[in-house]
Scaffold this motif. Structure first.
Motif, PDB file in Angstrom:
ATOM      1  N   GLY A  51      47.785  -1.669  19.907  1.00 51.83           N
ATOM      2  CA  GLY A  51      46.364  -1.936  20.077  1.00 51.83           C
ATOM      3  C   GLY A  51      46.060  -3.312  20.621  1.00 51.83           C
ATOM      4  O   GLY A  51      44.907  -3.604  20.966  1.00 51.83           O
ATOM      5  N   ARG A  70      44.387  -6.980  18.408  1.00 50.61           N
ATOM      6  CA  ARG A  70      43.633  -5.744  18.212  1.00 50.61           C
ATOM      7  C   ARG A  70      42.242  -5.956  17.634  1.00 50.61           C
ATOM      8  O   ARG A  70      41.274  -5.356  18.091  1.00 50.61           O
ATOM      9  CB  ARG A  70      44.439  -4.810  17.292  1.00 50.61           C
ATOM     10  CG  ARG A  70      43.789  -3.459  17.025  1.00 50.61           C
ATOM     11  CD  ARG A  70      44.723  -2.554  16.268  1.00 50.61           C
ATOM     12  NE  ARG A  70      45.182  -3.198  15.041  1.00 50.61           N
ATOM     13  CZ  ARG A  70      46.171  -2.749  14.280  1.00 50.61           C
ATOM     14  NH1 ARG A  70      46.816  -1.662  14.641  1.00 50.61           N
ATOM     15  NH2 ARG A  70      46.531  -3.384  13.187  1.00 50.61           N
ATOM     16  N   GLN A  71      42.090  -6.813  16.626  1.00 47.75           N
ATOM     17  CA  GLN A  71      40.780  -6.995  16.008  1.00 47.75           C
ATOM     18  C   GLN A  71      39.763  -7.576  16.967  1.00 47.75           C
ATOM     19  O   GLN A  71      38.558  -7.271  16.878  1.00 47.75           O
ATOM     20  CB  GLN A  71      40.896  -7.872  14.744  1.00 47.75           C
ATOM     21  CG  GLN A  71      41.395  -9.288  14.994  1.00 47.75           C
ATOM     22  CD  GLN A  71      42.908  -9.377  14.956  1.00 47.75           C
ATOM     23  OE1 GLN A  71      43.593  -8.377  15.125  1.00 47.75           O
ATOM     24  NE2 GLN A  71      43.424 -10.589  14.720  1.00 47.75           N
ATOM     25  N   ALA A  74      38.977  -4.829  19.995  1.00 47.08           N
ATOM     26  CA  ALA A  74      38.033  -3.749  19.681  1.00 47.08           C
ATOM     27  C   ALA A  74      36.602  -4.122  20.029  1.00 47.08           C
ATOM     28  O   ALA A  74      35.751  -3.243  20.195  1.00 47.08           O
ATOM     29  CB  ALA A  74      38.135  -3.398  18.193  1.00 47.08           C
ATOM     30  N   ARG A  75      36.307  -5.420  20.154  1.00 48.97           N
ATOM     31  CA  ARG A  75      34.933  -5.845  20.465  1.00 48.97           C
ATOM     32  C   ARG A  75      34.665  -5.883  21.972  1.00 48.97           C
ATOM     33  O   ARG A  75      33.524  -6.096  22.377  1.00 48.97           O
ATOM     34  CB  ARG A  75      34.674  -7.229  19.859  1.00 48.97           C
ATOM     35  CG  ARG A  75      34.751  -7.267  18.338  1.00 48.97           C
ATOM     36  CD  ARG A  75      34.076  -8.527  17.804  1.00 48.97           C
ATOM     37  NE  ARG A  75      34.727  -9.729  18.279  1.00 48.97           N
ATOM     38  CZ  ARG A  75      35.692 -10.369  17.627  1.00 48.97           C
ATOM     39  NH1 ARG A  75      36.130  -9.884  16.475  1.00 48.97           N
ATOM     40  NH2 ARG A  75      36.229 -11.470  18.110  1.00 48.97           N
TER      41      ARG A  75
END
Length: 458
Positions: A51, A70-71, A74-75
């Motif tokens: 991711g 990944r965190q 995702a935005r």
């Protein structure tokens, strides 16, 4: 930020390992460049299964590796691809395992015209997924509109071109302008209100038009509010925004897209000459079809007249058919009766051949024949059994020890009745029984010669 980031290394007194060097270099970079904005072009984009997103950010002279975990990935709503110009924010760091210098990103956004293009593609994908571009939602344009609304700027060449086309091709059509701004911050809201107002006026069709321009100039027609306002209109809409190469979101949502405003006017303005020519053609086709229909009806009437017959002739045919059916019925009854009689005769013959009295006579004859054969068979069987018995008796006499005894031999038996086969089986003074051909003798052993004795032949 450190005043002297190299002071803490103590390079004059300490020897570092590679791991220590990379670790301290990472801390140094992260302290000095804790947060920076960098603009460049994406290349070597990679999206592993974890991711995370990895790519190289470059300009014409240099490049740097970037990692978007990944965190934070995702935005990101834009569709990332190689060659996209972006503006990123993050900290400068070092991947200690390989000693690679890199940017750890927390924010990514398009840069320049690329931002508008990404927004355009994102909205296009969203509305397409909702079905706003589906063909089944498109309304057909009226063939002969009488009232048409034009949503456009009251100034400029667009409205003049549209009016010129209608004056030339269809001067009878009533045109109504619903003025609106077609560029700038206020344009989106004005276009939405103009579409709502025009849709409520009961026009046969609407034209949404604007001249050419850059992507920024045409951006109000790429707004989601305008797209949904176009989709909400019940009145069929022709979108004519920009030149032939310009494409807007409104074009996809509208019922029909025209490459230019003049082309949109020609779609809704049927030519008077074309209508006159079409009317003449329809008139000629109508006359030909009427003549053809009359000719077919006349031929059909003639055929029906030939087929029409007098009722008396029809009754004669029916009477003849009834007579024929009567004769066929009588012949069928005769054939059926003959067949039944033949079948009855066959059954009587079979019954006579299988009568119980005949079967009893046959069985009596067989019983008499067997009764006469039984005494002869019994006599023959007894005779054969006697002959067999005599043969067995003769065979038995031949092998019987009694026959041997009758020829002058005897058998010595001890007290238990066991035959004496050797002199060693006896003792002097022992009493024995001598079995002769006729009778028995009681004898006593005087002596038992154990030596073999040769007997003379008789």
């Amino acid at each position: 930020m450190l005043k002297d980031p190299f002071q803490r290394l103590n390079l004059d007194r300490e020897v570092l390992t590679v791991s220590q060097l990379n670790g301290r270099a990472r801390l140094l970079l992260e302290d000095v460049f804790a947060q920076v904005w960098v603009e460049g072009e994406i290349s070597n984009l990679a999206r592993p299964a974890s991711g995370h997103i990895y790519f190289t950010l470059k300009d014409k002279n240099a490049q740097v590796r970037c990692a978007l975990f990944r965190q934070n990935a995702a935005r990101v709503r834009q569709a990332l691809r190689d060659g996209l110009a972006v503006r990123v924010r993050g900290k400068v760091s070092l991947f200690e395992g390989r000693g690679d210098y890199q940017l750890i990103l927390d924010t990514l956004e398009p840069a320049g015209d690329g931002a508008l293009r990404l927004a355009f593609e994102a909205l296009k994908e969203k509305l397409s997924a909702e079905g706003l571009f589906a063909a089944e939602r498109k309304a057909a344009l009226p063939a002969h509109p009488r009232r048409i609304g034009i949503v456009s700027s009251p100034t400029g060449a667009v409205i003049r071109d549209i009016i010129s086309v209608f004056k030339r091709r269809a001067p009878q059509v009533e045109l109504t302008l619903i003025p609106t701004a077609v560029q700038g911050r206020e344009a989106t809201g004005q276009i939405v209100r103009a579409l709502q107002l025009a849709d409520a006026q009961g026009f046969d069709a609407l034209i949404l038009a604007r001249g050419g321009g850059s992507l920024e100039d045409l951006w109000c027609f790429n707004e989601e509010a305008v797209a949904r306002a176009v989709d909400a209109c019940v009145t069929p809409i022709v979108s004519a925004v920009g030149h032939e190469t310009d494409v807007s979101i409104a074009d996809f949502v509208a019922d029909v897209r025209a490459p230019t405003p003049s082309a949109a006017a020609e779609l809704l303005a049927p030519s008077s000459a074309d209508l006159q020519h079409r009317l003449s053609g329809l008139q000629q086709r109508l006359v030909l079809r009427m003549r053809d229909r009359l000719h077919r009806d006349a031929m059909r009437l003639e055929g029906l007249t030939r087929r029409l017959r007098h009722p008396g002739e029809r009754l004669q045919q029916q009477a003849q058919r009834i007579d024929d059916l009567e004769q066929r019925l009588l012949r069928a009854v005769d054939r059926r009766l003959c067949s039944s009689q033949e079948r009855l005769a066959r059954l009587e013959t079979r019954l006579a051949s299988q009568h119980p009295g005949r079967s009893l006579n046959l069985l009596r004859q067989r019983l008499d024949h067997l009764s006469s054969r039984l005494p002869r068979a019994m006599q023959a069987s007894l005779k054969g059994r006697r002959q067999q018995l005599q043969g067995l008796v003769q065979t038995l006499n031949v092998v019987s020890p009694l026959a041997t005894l009758s020829r002058g031999y005897s058998i010595l038996l001890d007290e238990r009745g066991q035959a004496i086969r050797s002199a060693s089986q006896t003792q002097p003074g022992q009493r024995l029984k001598a079995r002769l051909g006729e009778g028995e003798l009681q004898v006593r052993v005087e002596d038992n010669h154990l030596e073999p004795v040769t007997l003379p032949l008789l």
